[in-house]
Write an enzyme that holds these catalytic residues in place. Structure first.
Site: not given
Ligand code: PLP
Length: 362
Positions: A35, A256
């Site tokens: 994602k 700055y």
């Molecule tokens: C439902 C879910 N599973 C897995 C993950 C993966 O998490 P991580 O990057 O901490 O391994 C996330 C990330 O936010 C998540 O929301």
């Protein structure tokens, strides 16, 4: 887009980190979180790499992210971690063979109001204590009844998410695991609990499926540990260049607000990277960069397009030299701590002014 800021993504590191996940959680299938544009690393090249390396599934937040992957001919199973928000999304999800992670009854109503579809694939997400998304554990019998009256749906399994897996001393994780297991006694279906911190820190969280994100990109979710200490390889190295170098007398103020005062006569370098590229403005003076393998600290506030650096540790540095912001040799976790944040946010914060370059593609 120019070559002033380059993110070099080593796809061999992604493959390596997937192997490490398999080592940590042998016997678990891997649903890789890609994602948020694969945590800023580029969803399509990362997903293609993981798919070619045999990942069992991918996970995205929303339908747009899944469609981007399908349009790029990624065929692996893809889970929508936030489920669907409308009938239109549900229809698309069925058509594209996406797995819908259901977290509330209104989503079930939505799916049940659609014409029966053999291609609906669903997970149930249970809230075992994080209190963000998910059905209450007490809803499991009702969810079982949903499955029984919708026998055409393919049930992928039961999922929950850990709130405090990066806190080794917190009782929360074992409480969540215990509550999740207890709610599912005698229920069939695969289980999925562990994210990166769960996989590394909590063997008890390994089930049929694990859901790593951060570790695939080579960073550690555990406090006080960086990726390479856990056998991970940072996948993204962010570099810029020195575009100026000046010698200033003692007491000169830099940048700055005069955010840094030279404690002695010293060289200051300017690198062509700033918060418009994704370098957090909250990055504190003293945060390191690497120049020619030496650590040079930030001297002065981050501005939109530039940062200023104390070149005393790298006195031979010249205009044109590479400045490494994080990655190979300088863990993003360490840099993030100087900005009061996590590697997750550094990765996701890179902007479209950064040029991405992929190496070790096959
Ligand atoms: C439902 C879910 N599973 C897995 C993950 C993966 O998490 P991580 O990057 O901490 O391994 C996330 C990330 O936010 C998540 O929301």
């Amino acid at each position: 887009m120019s070559d002033r800021v380059i993110a070099t993504v080593d796809l061999a590191a992604i493959r390596h980190n997937l192997q490490q996940v398999r080592r940590f959680a042998p016997g678990s299938r891997v649903m890789a979180a890609v994602k948020a544009d694969a945590y800023g690393h580029g969803a399509v090249p990362v997903a293609r790499t993981l798919e070619a390396a045999g990942v069992d599934a991918l996970a995205v937040a929303c339908i747009e992210e899944a469609l981007e992957l399908r349009e790029a001919h990624v065929r692996a199973p893809i889970a929508l971690l936030e489920g669907v928000l409308s009938a239109e999304e549900a229809t698309l999800a069925a058509y594209e063979r996406l797995q819908i992670v259901l977290n509330d009854f209104w989503q079930i109503d939505l799916l049940e109001s659609m014409p029966p579809s053999a291609s609906l694939q669903i997970w149930f997400k249970l809230d075992s204590g994080m209190h963000r998304l998910g059905f209450p554990l007490s809803a499991v019998p009702r969810l079982q009844a949903v499955l029984e009256r919708n026998r055409g749906w393919r049930f992928c399994g039961w999922m929950t998410h850990l709130a405090c897996a990066d806190e080794p001393d917190s009782p929360m994780t074992l409480n969540q695991i215990g509550a999740f297991d207890a709610a599912l006694v005698d229920r069939s279906g695969a289980r999925s609990i562990g994210n990166s911190a769960g996989i590394l820190g909590w063997p008890q969280a390994r089930r049929e499926w694990v859901r790593p994100g951060l570790v695939l990109y080579g960073a550690s979710p555990l406090p006080g540990r960086v990726g390479p200490q856990l056998g991970l390889k940072p996948a993204l190295t962010l570099t810029s260049r020195l575009i100026a170098r000046r010698d200033y007398p003692e007491g000169s103020s830099i940048g700055y607000g005069g955010g840094y005062a030279c404690p002695e006569a010293m060289p200051i370098g300017v690198a062509a990277v700033g918060y418009a590229d994704g370098i957090h403005r909250s990055l504190a003076c003293g945060a390191p960069v690497l120049i020619g393998g030496r650590r040079a600290p930030l001297a002065g506030r981050v501005s939109m397009d530039m940062i200023t650096l104390d070149l005393r540790p790298a006195p031979e540095a010249r205009v044109g030299d590479e400045v490494l912001l994080w990655g190979e040799g300088l863990p993003a976790e360490e840099v993030a701590a100087h900005a009061g944040t996590l590697a997750y946010e550094l990765f996701c914060g890179l902007t479209n002014r950064v040029r991405f370059r992929y190496i070790n593609v096959t």
